[in-house]
Design a protein around this motif. Structure first.
Motif, short mmCIF file in Angstrom:
data_model
loop_
_atom_site.label_atom_id
_atom_site.label_comp_id
_atom_site.label_asym_id
_atom_site.label_seq_id
_atom_site.Cartn_x
_atom_site.Cartn_y
_atom_site.Cartn_z
N THR B 115 0.80 -1.22 0.00
CA THR B 115 0.00 0.00 0.00
C THR B 115 0.84 1.27 0.00
OG1 THR B 115 -0.08 0.01 2.42
CG2 THR B 115 -1.90 -1.07 1.29
N ASN B 116 2.17 1.14 -0.17
CA ASN B 116 3.05 2.31 -0.20
C ASN B 116 3.09 3.02 1.17
OD1 ASN B 116 3.51 5.53 -1.40
ND2 ASN B 116 4.84 3.89 -2.05
N THR B 117 2.77 2.29 2.24
CA THR B 117 2.86 2.88 3.57
C THR B 117 4.26 2.70 4.13
OG1 THR B 117 0.59 2.19 3.95
CG2 THR B 117 1.83 2.94 5.86
N ASN B 118 4.71 1.46 4.11
CA ASN B 118 6.03 1.10 4.60
C ASN B 118 6.21 1.46 6.05
OD1 ASN B 118 5.94 2.18 1.72
ND2 ASN B 118 7.43 0.58 1.65
N TRP B 119 5.18 1.19 6.81
CA TRP B 119 5.25 1.19 8.27
C TRP B 119 6.24 0.10 8.63
CZ3 TRP B 119 3.42 3.44 12.68
CH2 TRP B 119 3.38 2.66 13.84
N GLN B 120 7.16 0.43 9.55
CA GLN B 120 8.20 -0.54 9.86
C GLN B 120 7.89 -1.22 11.19
OE1 GLN B 120 11.88 1.59 9.04
NE2 GLN B 120 12.98 -0.22 9.73
N GLY B 121 7.12 -2.29 11.17
CA GLY B 121 6.83 -3.00 12.41
C GLY B 121 7.99 -3.87 12.85
N TYR B 122 8.90 -4.12 11.92
CA TYR B 122 10.02 -5.04 12.15
C TYR B 122 11.32 -4.24 12.24
CZ TYR B 122 10.80 -3.61 7.47
OH TYR B 122 11.01 -2.82 6.38
N SER B 144 4.58 -0.15 -5.61
CA SER B 144 3.48 0.55 -4.94
C SER B 144 3.53 2.03 -5.30
CB SER B 144 3.55 0.35 -3.43
OG SER B 144 4.72 0.92 -2.90
N ALA B 145 4.73 2.55 -5.45
CA ALA B 145 4.86 3.94 -5.88
C ALA B 145 4.32 4.11 -7.29
CB ALA B 145 6.32 4.38 -5.82
N ALA B 146 4.71 3.20 -8.18
CA ALA B 146 4.26 3.29 -9.57
C ALA B 146 2.74 3.17 -9.65
CB ALA B 146 4.93 2.20 -10.41
N ALA B 147 2.14 2.34 -8.79
CA ALA B 147 0.69 2.19 -8.81
C ALA B 147 0.02 3.50 -8.39
CB ALA B 147 0.26 1.06 -7.88
N GLY B 148 0.61 4.20 -7.41
CA GLY B 148 0.07 5.49 -7.00
C GLY B 148 0.14 6.50 -8.13
N MET B 149 1.27 6.49 -8.85
CA MET B 149 1.41 7.43 -9.96
C MET B 149 0.40 7.10 -11.07
SD MET B 149 5.56 7.36 -9.82
CE MET B 149 6.08 8.56 -11.04
N ALA B 150 0.15 5.81 -11.26
CA ALA B 150 -0.80 5.41 -12.30
C ALA B 150 -2.20 5.95 -11.97
CB ALA B 150 -0.83 3.88 -12.41
N VAL B 151 -2.62 5.82 -10.71
CA VAL B 151 -3.96 6.31 -10.33
C VAL B 151 -4.04 7.81 -10.57
CG1 VAL B 151 -5.57 6.61 -8.43
CG2 VAL B 151 -4.34 4.45 -8.68
N LEU B 152 -2.97 8.52 -10.23
CA LEU B 152 -2.96 9.97 -10.45
C LEU B 152 -3.13 10.29 -11.94
CD1 LEU B 152 -2.46 12.95 -9.67
CD2 LEU B 152 -0.05 12.52 -10.13
N VAL B 153 -2.35 9.60 -12.77
CA VAL B 153 -2.41 9.89 -14.20
C VAL B 153 -3.80 9.61 -14.74
CG1 VAL B 153 -1.47 9.26 -16.43
CG2 VAL B 153 0.05 9.50 -14.49
N ALA B 154 -4.43 8.57 -14.21
CA ALA B 154 -5.80 8.25 -14.63
C ALA B 154 -6.74 9.40 -14.27
CB ALA B 154 -6.25 6.95 -13.99
N LEU B 155 -6.58 9.94 -13.06
CA LEU B 155 -7.44 11.05 -12.64
C LEU B 155 -7.21 12.28 -13.52
CD1 LEU B 155 -9.50 12.33 -10.69
CD2 LEU B 155 -7.58 12.97 -9.23
N ILE B 156 -5.93 12.55 -13.82
CA ILE B 156 -5.64 13.71 -14.67
C ILE B 156 -6.29 13.53 -16.04
CG2 ILE B 156 -3.82 15.03 -15.80
CD1 ILE B 156 -2.00 14.36 -13.46
N ARG B 157 -6.21 12.30 -16.59
CA ARG B 157 -6.85 12.06 -17.88
C ARG B 157 -8.35 12.31 -17.77
NH1 ARG B 157 -3.72 7.04 -18.29
NH2 ARG B 157 -1.73 7.59 -19.28
N GLY B 158 -8.92 11.88 -16.65
CA GLY B 158 -10.36 12.10 -16.45
C GLY B 158 -10.69 13.59 -16.54
N LEU B 159 -9.82 14.42 -15.97
CA LEU B 159 -10.04 15.87 -16.01
C LEU B 159 -9.81 16.43 -17.40
CD1 LEU B 159 -8.33 16.77 -12.63
CD2 LEU B 159 -10.70 17.32 -13.21
N ALA B 160 -8.83 15.87 -18.13
CA ALA B 160 -8.40 16.48 -19.38
C ALA B 160 -9.26 16.05 -20.57
CB ALA B 160 -6.93 16.14 -19.65
#
Lengths: 190, 602
Positions: B115-122, B144-160
C-alpha cells in the motif's frame, strides 16, 4: 476482468527480476567498482586488523578518552547489529533521570568543572550509533582528558580543533567531531 | 533559528522548486507517449514486458477495469512479500540465518509495502534476509509507488478528456512509471549515496574490535534461549566485557534510493535514515530529503502540462508549499528551543557556533536540529515515513507538526501520485464550497462537479479520519492496545494517535517507542493501511471515470478561476479547516496537554 490476472502475475514476476535482482546487482557492481571502501562500511585498518568504521561510533567510558553520545541500543551501547534510539518522550521522568545520571558521571570524572554541559553529550542519539559529538561537547571534555593523561590542555584543545569538521560545503549539516578518530589520535600522541 | 538554519531550509526549497519544472515536463512526456530520449534506449524493454505479460498497450480501460487491475496487481505483490518472509529461512541470500518472520508481522509488512505505507513493524537488520529485502521490499518500493502514480495519471486524464469512456491502461502507466521514472532516478541516487558511505554489499555483517573494551550487563538466557529471571522476577544479567562490534551491512543503497524517491520510507535498518550506514553525511541527508518531495512536487507540473494549463499545476504546488513552509517553521522553532526540563539540570541547549543545541534527544549530531526538523516535516508532508531522528523524543509541539501533517490527509506534496490525487479531490471540494457560496454549479477545469463526484470526494476525505480516530480509540481502551505503549501520560496517548495517523494515511513513520510488533497492532494497523489506500484510490478512479465522460463547459462569467491566489487561499483553507476540525480534539489530549504540562513544570 479475468484477462487482467495474467498481466498481474507475469508482470510482477518480471518487475521482481528487474527491480529486485537486476537493479540491486547493477548498483552493487558500480558501488564496488567506484567506491569499494564506502560500499563495505568505511572500515579503518590499524595494526593489520579492522579497528572500526569511521561512520559508526564506539562506546567510551574511560576518563582518558573523549566520550560520545549516549546510546540506547541493547544489550550494550553502540550495538551496531541492532540500531535503536531511546524513544523517551520529552516529559518522561526516565529521560530526566538518564540525563541526570550522565551529568553526574561527567561531573564525577571531572571534579570542579561546573560549566553547563552541552546537550548532545547528555542525550541519546537517534541511531544509537552516532559517531560524532559537537565541538562544544569535545571542548567540555578537554580538561578531564588532559588531566587524566597528564598532558597539556592546549595540546588536547589543538587536537580537538584539528578534528573538528566544518559543515559540508560550509552550508550543510552541523560542525562536528568524530569521537573515534579523535581518540585514536589521542592514543597516537604518546 | 540560526542564520545557517534559514540558509539550509532556503536552499532546500529553492532546489526542490527549481527541479519541479524539468522533471515534471519529462514525466508529462512519459505519460503522454511523446518522445523523451530514454524511450529509445529502454523501449525494447518496455515492449518485452508487455509481450511476455500479455498486455495490449494500445487498449485502454474504463475506470472499473483500471481499478480491478491495480487491486489484482497489489494482491499479487502482497502474496509475494508475505510468502518471502515466511519462507526466508529456507531461501538463499540469508547470511545471518534469519528464520521465518511471524505471521502477523508478515501480514503487516506485506500490507504495508503493497500500500506504499512502509510502516516498519520489524527491525530490518535483525529480522529480514537480504533476499527478502530485495525481492520483497525493494520490489514493492518501486511498484506501490508506480501504482500510486498510475492512479494519479488516470485522474488527470479524467479531467483532461471530454466525452471519453476510458482513462488509460493501468499496465502501461505502471510500466512507464517504473522503468522511465523511478528506476533511472534510483540508479543515480543510489550511486551518489554510496559515494557518501551508504553500504551496498552482499557480504555478511562485519566484525571489528573496539578501541576501549567496556563492561555491560548481558542478559542471561536459560537452556531454551529464553531470558532467565531471578528471584524477584527481573531478568538476570551478568557482567560482560565488550571486545568487538558487529556492524550490520547489506545491499542498502539500492533500497534506500527508491525508499526515498517512491515516498515509501521502510528502512533497511531499524533506525531508518538515522543509521550512519543509511545516511552518513549532511550531503547524503540533503539528497535523501530532496528525494522525498521531488516527484510529488514535480507531478504538479506534470498535471499542469497534461490539462494544458500549467498555471493549474503551479496553483496546487503553491498551496502545498504554503502549508509546508508554515508548519516547517513551527517544527524547527519548537525543537530549537529545547526541553525546559533539561535546562533545570544544568544542560546547555543554546545554539552557538560550537553546537546545534536544542532538543538533541533522539537526534544525531551531523543533522542537528534544522535537518532533523526539516526531515520530520517533509517525511510526513509526503507519505514517506522514513526518519532521520526519533519523532517520539521530539518536543510536544515539534511532534505535533509531523502528526498533523499526516492527519491533513497526506496532500501537502503527499505520496508519489497519491498526494496529488488527494489534493485534486480537495480542489474539487474547494470549488464545491465556493459554488455553494455563490449558488452556482461548481466546475473544475471545465468539468461540472455533481452529486456523484461529491459523494466520492467525501469518501476520500472522510475515510482516513474515521480510520485514525476509531483506531486510536480502540487502542486506548483495549488491553492489547495499551500493553505496549512506552511513554507514560499524554505522550503515551500521542504514540497510539501517531500510529493510527500514520497507518490511516499510508505514511509509515512512528512514535517508535510504541511496541507495534504485536498481534494487536500488526493486525489493526494492517487493516487501517488497507482502508486508507484502496478506499481512497477506488473512489478517486470512480471520479476519474465519471469526469472523463463529461463534456467541457466553456468558462463563463460565473466560473471560479482555479489558478489565482484567491483559489490557492481557498484550497489551503479547506485543507486546514478539515484537518483542524477533525483532529484538534484528539491533539488536545496528546501533544497539547503535554506541552502545557511541560511549560507549567518549570
Amino acid at each position: 476482468m479475468l484477462g487482467q490476472i495474467r498481466p498481474a502475475i507475469v508482470s510482477l514476476a518480471l518487475f521482481t527480476i528487474l527491480t529486485g535482482l537486476a537493479y540491486p546487482l547493477i548498483v552493487t557492481g558500480i558501488a564496488q567498482g567506484l567506491f569499494p571502501s564506502q560500499a563495505n562500511g568505511s572500515l579503518m585498518i590499524g595494526n593489520g586488523k579492522v579497528i572500526g568504521s569511521v561512520l559508526i561510533g564506539q562506546p567510551f567510558d574511560d576518563p582518558k578518552y573523549f566520550w560520545g553520545r549516549l546510546s540506547a541500543t541493547t544489550p550494550f551501547a553502540y550495538n551496531a547489529a541492532a540500531s535503536s534510539g531511546s524513544n523517551l518522550g520529552p516529559t518522561n521522568e526516565a529521560l530526566s533521570k538518564t540525563v541526570q545520571s550522565r551529568v553526574d558521571a561527567l561531573r564525577a570524572a571531572d571534579p570542579g568543572n561546573e560549566a553547563p554541559i552541552p546537550v548532545d553529550l547528555v542525550t541519546a542519539s537517534a541511531s544509537g550509533l552516532d559517531p560524532h559529538i559537537s565541538a562544544a561537547a569535545a571542548l567540555y571534555q578537554v580538561r578531564r582528558v588532559a588531566r587524566t593523561r597528564g598532558l597539556d590542555k592546549d595540546t588536547i584543545r589543538r587536537l580537538v580543533e584539528q578534528h573538528t569538521e566544518d559543515r559540508q560545503f560550509a552550508i550543510l549539516g552541523e560542525p562536528r567531531v568524530n569521537v573515534l578518530n579523535l581518540n585514536l589520535a589521542l592514543d597516537a600522541l604518546k | 533559528m540560526t542564520t545557517n538554519g534559514y540558509i539550509q531550509l532556503g536552499l532546500y526549497m529553492v532546489v526542490l522548486i527549481a527541479l519541479t519544472k524539468p522533471l515534471g515536463a519529462y514525466m508529462a512526456r512519459v505519460y503522454e507517449g511523446r518522445p523523451f530520449g530514454l524511450d529509445r534506449v529502454l523501449g525494447p524493454l518496455e515492449r518485452l514486458i508487455y509481450r511476455v505479460s500479455g498486455v495490449r498497450a494500445d487498449e485502454e480501460m474504463g475506470w472499473q477495469t483500471y481499478a480491478w487491475a491495480m487491486m489484482l496487481f497489489n494482491l499479487a505483490g502482497f502474496v509475494a512479500v508475505y510468502a518471502l518472509q515466511r519462507l526466508q529461512g529456507m531461501l538463499p541470500l540469508n547470511p545471518q540465518g534469519f528464520g521465518a518472520v511471524s505471521s502477523d508481522s508478515s501480514f503487516n509488512t506485506a500490507v504495508s509495502f503493497a500500500t506504499n505505507t512502509n510502516w516498519q513493524g520489524y527491525a530490518g537488520e535483525t529480522t529480514m534476509s537480504y533476499l527478502t529485502q530485495m525481492l520483497g521490499l525493494t520490489v514493492q518500493n518501486f511498484l506501490s509507488a508506480a501504482a500510486g502514480m498510475a492512479v494519479l495519471v488516470a485522474l488527470i486524464r479524467g479531467l483532461a478528456r471530454r466525452s471519453a469512456q476510458t482513462i488509460g491502461n493501468f499496465w502501461v502507466d505502471l510500466t512507464r512509471s517504473t522503468i522511465y521514472i523511478l528506476l533511472p532516478l534510483s540508479l543515480v541516487l543510489a550511486v551518489a549515496l554510496v559515494s557518501q558511505g551508504v553500504v551496498q554489499t552482499f557480504g555478511p555483517y562485519a566484525k571489528v574490535s573496539v578501541v576501549q573494551p567496556t563492561t555491560y550487563d548481558e542478559p542471561v538466557t536459560d537452556a531454551d534461549g529464553k531470558p532467565a529471571l531471578d528471584e524477584k522476577g527481573q531478568p538476570k544479567t551478568k557482567r560482560s566485557v565488550l571486545m568487538e562490534q558487529m556492524l550490520a551491512v547489506g545491499p542498502a543503497a539500492s533500497q534506500i534510493a527508491i525508499k526515498q524517491l517512491g515516498t515509501n520510507g521502510g528502512g533497511f535498518f531499524n533506525v531508518n535514515s538515522a543509521h550512519p550506514f543509511e545516511n552518513p553525511t549532511p550531503l547524503s541527508n540533503f539528497l535523501e530529503l530532496l528525494a522525498i518531495l521531488l516527484i510529488p512536487a514535480a507531478l504538479c507540473y506534470t498535471f499542469g502540462v497534461m490539462v494544458k494549463d500549467t498555471r493549474q499545476g503551479w496553483a496546487v504546488l503553491a498551496a502545498m508549499t504554503i502549508m509546508f513552509v508554515g508548519l516547517l517553521v513551527v517544527c524547527v522553532v519548537a525543537e530549537q528551543s529545547g526541553n525546559p526540563l533539561l535546562a533545570k539540570i544544568g544542560v546547555d541547549q543554546r545554539a552557538s557556533e560550537l553546537q546545534a543545541g536544542g532538543n538533541m534527544e533522539g537526534k544525531d549530531v551531523r543533522f542537528g536540529i534544522v535537518n532533523s526538523a526539516l526531515w520530520a516535516t517533509a517525511t510526513t508532508a509526503a507519505s514517506n515515513g522514513s526518519v532521520n531522528a526519533m519523532h517520539d523524543s521530539f518536543t510536544p509541539i515539534g511532534g505535533l507538526v509531523p502528526m498533523w501533517m499526516m492527519q491533513l490527509g497526506e496532500v501537502v506534496y503527499g505520496g508519489v501520485g497519491s498526494g496529488l490525487y488527494g489534493m485534486l479531490i480537495f480542489a474539487i471540494v474547494a470549488v464545491f464550497v465556493a459554488g455553494l457560496m455563490v449558488g452556482r454549479t461548481p466546475e473544475y477545469l471545465g468539468k461540472k462537479i455533481e452529486a456523484y463526484e461529491m459523494k466520492m470526494a467525501s469518501l476520500v476525505i472522510l475515510i482516513p479520519p474515521a480510520v485514525v480516530l476509531v483506531g486510536t480509540a480502540v487502542a486506548v481502551v483495549t488491553a492489547g492496545g495499551k500493553a505496549t505503549i512506552f511513554n507514560p501520560g499524554a505522550h503515551g496517548f500521542s504514540e497510539a494517535l501517531y500510529a493510527f495517523s500514520s497507518a490511516g494515511n499510508n505514511n509509515g513513520s512512528a512514535f517508535a517507542g510504541l511496541g507495534a510488533n504485536t498481534p494487536f497492532y500488526n493486525v489493526a494497523l494492517g487493516l487501517a493501511m488497507l482502508f486508507a489506500r484502496y478506499w481512497l484510490a477506488i473512489p478517486t478512479l470512480a471520479i476519474a471515470g465519471s469526469l472523463a465522460r463529461k463534456k467541457i463547459v466553456p468558462a463563463g462569467a460565473g466560473t471560479l478561476p482555479t489558478h489565482t491566489p484567491l483559489f490557492v487561499a481557498l484550497l489551503v483553507g479547506v485543507v486546514i479547516l478539515v484537518g483542524a476540525l477533525t483532529f484538534i480534539p484528539a491533539l488536545a489530549l496528546g501533544p497539547i496537554v503535554e506541552y502545557l504540562l511541560m511549560v507549567s513544570s518549570t
